[in-house]
Design a protein around this motif. Structure first.
Motif, PDB file in Angstrom:
ATOM      1  N   LEU A 166       0.799  -1.227   0.000  1.00  0.00           N
ATOM      2  CA  LEU A 166       0.000   0.000   0.000  1.00  0.00           C
ATOM      3  C   LEU A 166       0.829   1.272   0.000  1.00  0.00           C
ATOM      4  O   LEU A 166       0.484   2.246  -0.686  1.00  0.00           O
ATOM      5  N   VAL A 421      -3.576  -1.629  -6.839  1.00  0.00           N
ATOM      6  CA  VAL A 421      -4.163  -0.664  -5.901  1.00  0.00           C
ATOM      7  C   VAL A 421      -4.231   0.717  -6.531  1.00  0.00           C
ATOM      8  O   VAL A 421      -5.252   1.424  -6.440  1.00  0.00           O
ATOM      9  N   PHE A 425      -8.024   2.013  -7.176  1.00  0.00           N
ATOM     10  CA  PHE A 425      -8.610   3.013  -6.288  1.00  0.00           C
ATOM     11  C   PHE A 425      -8.520   4.431  -6.859  1.00  0.00           C
ATOM     12  O   PHE A 425      -9.470   5.203  -6.762  1.00  0.00           O
ATOM     13  N   LYS A 430      -8.720   6.642   0.031  1.00  0.00           N
ATOM     14  CA  LYS A 430      -9.043   5.229   0.230  1.00  0.00           C
ATOM     15  C   LYS A 430      -7.785   4.406   0.492  1.00  0.00           C
ATOM     16  O   LYS A 430      -7.773   3.533   1.371  1.00  0.00           O
ATOM     17  N   ALA A 434      -6.567   2.275   4.158  1.00  0.00           N
ATOM     18  CA  ALA A 434      -6.030   0.915   4.268  1.00  0.00           C
ATOM     19  C   ALA A 434      -4.622   0.923   4.841  1.00  0.00           C
ATOM     20  O   ALA A 434      -4.266   0.077   5.680  1.00  0.00           O
ATOM     21  N   GLY A 490     -12.086   1.863   1.759  1.00  0.00           N
ATOM     22  CA  GLY A 490     -10.759   1.457   1.328  1.00  0.00           C
ATOM     23  C   GLY A 490     -10.049   0.521   2.274  1.00  0.00           C
ATOM     24  O   GLY A 490      -9.199  -0.270   1.843  1.00  0.00           O
ATOM     25  N   TRP A 492     -11.027  -2.056   3.653  1.00  0.00           N
ATOM     26  CA  TRP A 492     -11.369  -3.460   3.390  1.00  0.00           C
ATOM     27  C   TRP A 492     -10.314  -4.152   2.534  1.00  0.00           C
ATOM     28  O   TRP A 492     -10.151  -5.374   2.619  1.00  0.00           O
ATOM     29  N   TYR A 493      -9.609  -3.381   1.715  1.00  0.00           N
ATOM     30  CA  TYR A 493      -8.609  -3.998   0.840  1.00  0.00           C
ATOM     31  C   TYR A 493      -7.488  -4.629   1.657  1.00  0.00           C
ATOM     32  O   TYR A 493      -6.941  -5.666   1.280  1.00  0.00           O
ATOM     33  N   VAL A 496      -8.445  -8.033   2.678  1.00  0.00           N
ATOM     34  CA  VAL A 496      -8.275  -8.993   1.580  1.00  0.00           C
ATOM     35  C   VAL A 496      -6.814  -9.441   1.493  1.00  0.00           C
ATOM     36  O   VAL A 496      -6.520 -10.641   1.370  1.00  0.00           O
TER      37      VAL A 496
END
Length: 794
Positions: A166, A421, A425, A430, A434, A490, A492-493, A496
């Motif tokens: 990220l 990503v 996005f 967002k 994350a 965001g 939630w990524y 995952v």
């Protein structure tokens, strides 16, 4: 810890560093370690929705939170406390976990009591557990606490990997947003029509940031193969210029816009912010935590640099620069709430240097991603050595600092996920949500493990451990609650990514552990091979047979299966086992444990190779020669060890890395280059010859390898005749050829097993088939490799 367990060429060089070396490491750390902390101002305020910054008072409260978060978390927790909990120079989540494995008996890595006794055996062993306290006994007794600590270690590792995905996307996209605004301003200069200006501005907002960010990300990940050392030299000047620029801009904004911002250092402004808090303002704290993003990297990169260089650089340079930068940005925001995009750093930069700032921010953003990428490499290398990650290729990029590694497969995977990503996005808010959750979750794991280290390893009072946990845990838990409010925006990524990486780690650990337990339950006794096998008509053929196995006692099931179907084995057998210890390094002089299997006349030996989670023992090309020389030294030393001659299997001698045997007690090596044109060992066996022919037909030509031949030292009255004869048999067997036996496991699940067990075994099997070959098989000629298939019913 016994200092002999640390390699004299690695961590001890760093610990005894001179000031010149400290300054050199500090310079390198700016380009690798502090890039993320230094570029965080690009997106801390920028990821807060502008509508949530309602007044000047709000800007004061946000800056107060930034100042005290930097001071308490980064400065107090990491720089002054956590950095002291290094594991012989190594840091990170797994370093804390390995400390607890050694000193609190919480390890769940595949092992058994016999293996621990063998691998930890030596006089004055540094692996002896300290005097057990009530807390140690309670933790050792409850198995659930062991699983909880393993869960924390894996969870923290996944957070670091998630941050590595990220942060590059966030930092580069944030800088690209500044480029977008700069080009938009230029469009206003060259276009006279207001409608035309608006159209061009929209085009820039839509098309400029993402492509430019993707190009920068591609270049960044393609540079990783140069290693930390070279990248540090390349990137450090950029960060130095960046730090001077943002500190200068910060000072300018403080005095030009609002010098009263200095008063916001008072915690009173945090109290006012919390007193009037509502959901939207509390949600903004999920962006504020990004100001300490990179603090965890200070600890994780201890293997790349040194504690002193990391601490001095942060206290003397990074911390004061960041405080000035955030204060200046808050001062600008407090007086410019009416300006579009007022919360972005580039807007607070004076216009006459803004274009230079934009270009430098693009370069600095790429550097800022370096810390999380290299931290991901380090943590995966530790997980790999401790049996919690599938086999991947690890390249050590430094001969002096063993913690500096590069993992190609992980590098390209991180690149693909970061690009996904960025493209998916297209919004720094967002992505920031994350990233904030990843940062604070990793910090919370470190706090939990660190509190246990304080009580169980440092042996401080329970009150000190609880105070550490409550103080930092409360702060970080508060930020976690703020980040969870942004779950649908965001965050939630990250979940995952967590499920993906955690499933792989958990499945690999579970499959490895079950496979090891199966080997233990199905091994056969040594007497089966030495006493019963002659009755089965087993013959001995010339040469040496290396049998690679995970168990350190008894005969592995796959080899007994091989002997049953093909009743022959070599005149010299060597059972080789790799055992990872919960330490970063094992000194070469204590790496090999050598013992006998059965009576002396059978010429069957066992070699246990001990290594730490940062060692590179399996990547050496002369590994076979080292084992042969170690057994030669064992034979010469054994005569003086009366206990080893009368004790059962399990009594082993610690054999150091053999020298050139100037004392006349070991084998003398002579280099020779040969071509492996024929199968080793089983030269007359039809099955082996057939296997070799099949390999040749597939186009594999002769393999040129450097083979070290051995000779005995000159006659010496100090060497007994029996020792000389056994050494000569070892040399003759080596000249006759070498074969290598590997067990090829196929895991299957028993009927009636639950879904979770089936899923974990299926995931393990998939990873096992698609990951790298076992390290011992990489440098073995195909003609000399014998793989024995076994079905493991779990």
């Amino acid at each position: 810890m016994d200092p002999q367990l640390s390699p004299d060429s690695y961590s001890h060089q760093i610990k005894k560093e001179t000031w010149k070396h400290t300054l050199l490491l500090s310079f390198q750390s700016l380009g690798v370690l502090y890039g993320q902390l230094s570029t965080a101002p690009l997106y801390v305020f920028g990821t807060i929705p502008a509508k949530d910054i309602l007044s000047e008072e709000t800007a004061y409260g946000l800056f107060s939170f930034i100042f005290w978060t930097l001071t308490i978390v980064s400065l107090l927790k990491y720089a002054f406390i956590v950095l002291k909990a290094d594991d012989d120079g190594e840091g990170g989540t797994f370093a804390l976990y390995s400390i607890l494995c050694r000193h609190a008996k919480v390890g769940l890595l595949p092992s058994d009591r016999t293996a621990n006794e063998v691998t930890h055996y030596e006089a004055g062993s540094p692996f002896k557990i300290k005097v057990e306290s009530r807390a140690r006994r309670a933790i050792a007794k409850h198995k659930s606490s062991h699983y909880l600590m393993l869960f924390l270690a894996l969870f923290g590792s996944c957070m670091i990997i998630g941050d590595g995905v990220l942060t590059p996307a966030l930092s580069v996209l944030s800088a690209s947003k500044g480029l977008q605004r700069s080009l938009s301003d230029m469009s206003h200069i060259f276009s006279s029509s207001e409608s035309r200006q608006e159209s061009i501005s929209k085009d820039f907002k839509r098309y400029v940031p993402v492509p430019s960010a993707c190009v920068i990300l591609l270049c960044l990940f393609m540079l990783q193969h140069y290693g930390t050392h070279k990248i540090g030299y390349m990137f450090a000047p950029i960060i130095i210029i960046w730090l001077f620029l943002i500190s200068g801009v910060g000072i300018y904004n403080i005095f030009y816009w609002n010098h009263h911002i200095i008063y916001a250092i008072s915690p009173v402004y945090m109290y006012k912010f919390i007193r009037n808090v509502h959901v939207s303002s509390w949600r903004s704290l999920g962006s504020i935590i990004l100001c300490v993003a990179g603090s965890e990297a200070m600890f994780a990169h201890l293997g790349h640099f040194s504690r002193r260089s990391i601490k001095i650089t942060f206290i003397c340079l990074i911390y004061p620069v960041l405080v000035l930068c955030y204060a200046g940005q808050a001062a600008y925001i407090s007086k410019n709430l009416h300006v579009e995009d007022f919360n972005h750093l580039s807007e607070s930069v004076p216009r006459h240097i803004r274009h230079f700032f934009i270009v430098l921010s693009l370069l600095a953003s790429a550097v800022g991603s370096q810390a999380t990428i290299t931290a991901s490499f380090s943590i995966i290398n530790q997980c790999l050595a401790l049996g919690c990650f599938p086999r991947v290729k690890v390249i050590h990029t430094s001969d002096k600092i063993n913690g500096q590694v590069y993992i190609p497969d992980i590098n390209w995977l991180l690149m693909v996920l970061s690009l996904a990503v960025t493209i998916g996005f297209r919004d720094i808010t967002k992505i920031g949500n994350a990233t904030g959750l990843a940062v604070v979750s990793g910090m919370l794991v470190t706090t939990c493990l660190m509190s246990l280290v304080i009580a169980l390893y440092w042996e401080k009072s329970l009150a000190e451990s609880v105070c550490f946990l409550l103080l930092f845990g409360f702060i970080e838990a508060s930020y976690v609650s703020a980040c969870m409010l942004n779950f649908h925006k965001g965050a939630w990524y990250l979940v995952v990514l967590l499920m993906f990486s955690f499933t792989i780690m958990l499945a690999w650990h579970y499959g490895t552990m079950k496979k090891y337990e199966f080997d233990l339950q199905n091994k056969v006794s040594t007497e089966w091979l030495t006493d019963l096998s002659p009755g089965l008509g087993v013959s001995r053929v010339p040469g040496i047979g290396f049998i690679y196995t995970d168990i350190v006692m008894g005969i592995p099931a796959f080899f007994s299966h091989f002997i049953t179907n093909l009743p022959a084995f070599h005149q010299v057998l060597i059972f080789v086992s790799f055992k990872s210890l919960p330490v970063p390094y094992v000194h070469p002089s204590r790496r090999y444990l050598i013992g006998r299997v059965g009576p002396k006349k059978y010429k069957i030996y066992r070699c246990v190779v001990r290594y730490g989670y940062c060692d590179r023992i399996r990547d050496t090309d002369d590994f076979e020669e080292q084992i042969i020389r170690s057994i030669g030294e064992f034979i010469s030393l054994e005569e003086n060890d009366l206990e080893s001659l009368t004790s059962p299997e399990g009594r082993m001698i610690v054999v150091g890395k053999p020298s050139s045997s100037q004392d006349g007690n070991a084998l003398i090596p002579m280099d020779d280059t040969i071509s492996n044109m024929s199968p080793a060992g089983f030269a007359n066996n039809e099955t082996q010859v057939s296997q070799f022919n099949d390999i040749s037909e597939r186009g594999n030509g002769p393999v040129k390898r450097k083979k070290v031949r051995f000779m005995l030292p000159a006659d010496s009255p100090k060497m007994r005749v029996s020792v000389r004869e056994e050494l000569q048999e070892l040399v003759d067997a080596r000249e006759s050829g070498t074969a290598y036996f590997l067990g090829q496991s196929h895991l299957s699940v028993r009927d009636g097993s639950n879904f979770l067990k089936r899923f974990l075994i299926m995931t393990y099997s998939f990873c096992d088939k698609n990951c790298r070959e076992p390290p011992v098989a990489l440098n073995i000629p195909y003609a000399a490799l014998v793989e024995v298939g076994m079905v493991y019913t779990i």
